[in-house]
Design an enzyme around this catalytic site. Sequence first.
Site: not given
Ligand code: NAD
Length: 489
Positions: A259, A293
């Site tokens: 997602e 998102c």
């Molecule tokens: P992010 O991708 O920075 O982080 C998401 C998660 O991934 C966090 O737990 C982070 O610690 C982890 N993470 C980061 N790098 C990693 C790696 N290399 N390996 C493993 N884990 C890692 O996103 P964010 O800033 O927390 O959230 C915002 C983003 O999430 C936006 O792009 C938003 O659109 C998206 N989002 C999507 C949905 C959906 O359902 N499509 C819902 C909510 C948020």
Amino acid sequence: MTLTESELLAKVPTQLYIAGKWIAGHGKNPISVEDPATGKTLLQIANANSTDGLAALTAADEASAAWAKVSPRERSDILRRAFELVKARSEEFAMLISLEMGKPIAEARGEVAYGNEFLRWFSEEAVRISGRYGSSPEGTGRMLVTQRPVGPAFAITPWNFPLAMATRKIGPALAAGCTIVIKPAELTPLTTLLLTAVFEEAGLPAGVLNVITTSTSAETSAPIISDSRLRKITFTGSTSVGVRLLEQSAKQVLRTSMELGGNAPFLVFEDADLDAAVDGAMLAKLRNIGQACTAANRFIVHESLADEFANRMAKRMEEMPLGRGVNPDTKIGPVINEKARENLKRLVDATVSEGGEILTGGTYVSGDGYFFAPTVLTNVKPGSTILNEEIFGPVAPIVRFKDEDEAIRLANDTVYGLVSYAYTQDLKRGLRLIERLDTGMTGLNTGLVSNAAAPFGGVKQSGLGREGGLEGIHEYLETKYVMIPDPSL
Ligand code: NAD
């Protein structure tokens, strides 16, 4: 009885949860979880390293066979008990979400109701996993199709919906008979920890749900993803991290659910009910302080309505009180951190240098915390930087269009495809839009699509798979087919 902030924080577990035990992490320093409205530390919690991550996977793997054998009714009952416990404590969960993430308390209550619904929905779905039995076309055999759990899953969640993003993964995984390791975002891990305490109280067997909080996400996650005991990864977060996780998952050919990011167009046609469109726009833009998102990212408005629409949005935004989320008068909280605020300023400045205008906002709000003034940008030119990126904040760029084809071309001009919104009172146009908009979801005359009973998810770079609805549990099930010779032969 309502708890004070410090009484609530004292109830939140601060350790890792592995194999049914709360244990210390072996990462370097504890994680300080901040209140984004003040910049002050709320709690310090355990920091997992890669050894802890693998211990969590071991626990999930060891519990896997037994959990898959637990009857669907029993799995359902545990999920239902967890739902009832969260409901009974909904004020505590709402306050905690608001404290660690910053959203207004009314919205946090909304998230608790929405997020908890995934536990109820999947408690109901747990007992409806079915298969089929029928004749092969030649009539010489019988074909049996059944479903079984994928196996241990690894869930990684973002910071913006601390409860709902966790329940949307834990609910279907447990219902399907999968064990799970969950890694919440380091910015908002407290809600997942409190939720874990609820599952413990609901009688979930040890090892079925394991929680690791870490400040070293990449280093702690990579060994889990490359371990052959893992069978599934489910991620919600940015597209860039999702792509990286897909690359890592490819080595083991893991089942993946992604997602990812969005860049939702919000279309307003000349025949729209303008009052309804402005209401929908405020909701689609400002829910979660624009950090969803599903947030409307590009307002694509017919030229005959664009000025009126912009003025009405600006007026509504100027009337909204900013503040700490737990203050009941607050309508808009802070963004999550300084980096997020700098990004908003960069996007606003780029828009202006590319020919757009600031109608309201556009600046930081001085004082404590990471507040950014709700902003409307008008006369934004197609191709502007802000239209190509996820804004993730209370900033609304408005682009004009002349006819339906142009509106659809602008709407689909993005690598993302999560959700679109469209306002029109012309039924045939509405039906055309549903077919022509390249998104996994569309809100037709509404600014809110999320529902536990609906298949949530995107196309293009917004992701793979669906969460919620009848589809959600299938992300955690494998199809098994059996051929049997015709028993009468
Ligand atoms: P992010 O991708 O920075 O982080 C998401 C998660 O991934 C966090 O737990 C982070 O610690 C982890 N993470 C980061 N790098 C990693 C790696 N290399 N390996 C493993 N884990 C890692 O996103 P964010 O800033 O927390 O959230 C915002 C983003 O999430 C936006 O792009 C938003 O659109 C998206 N989002 C999507 C949905 C959906 O359902 N499509 C819902 C909510 C948020």
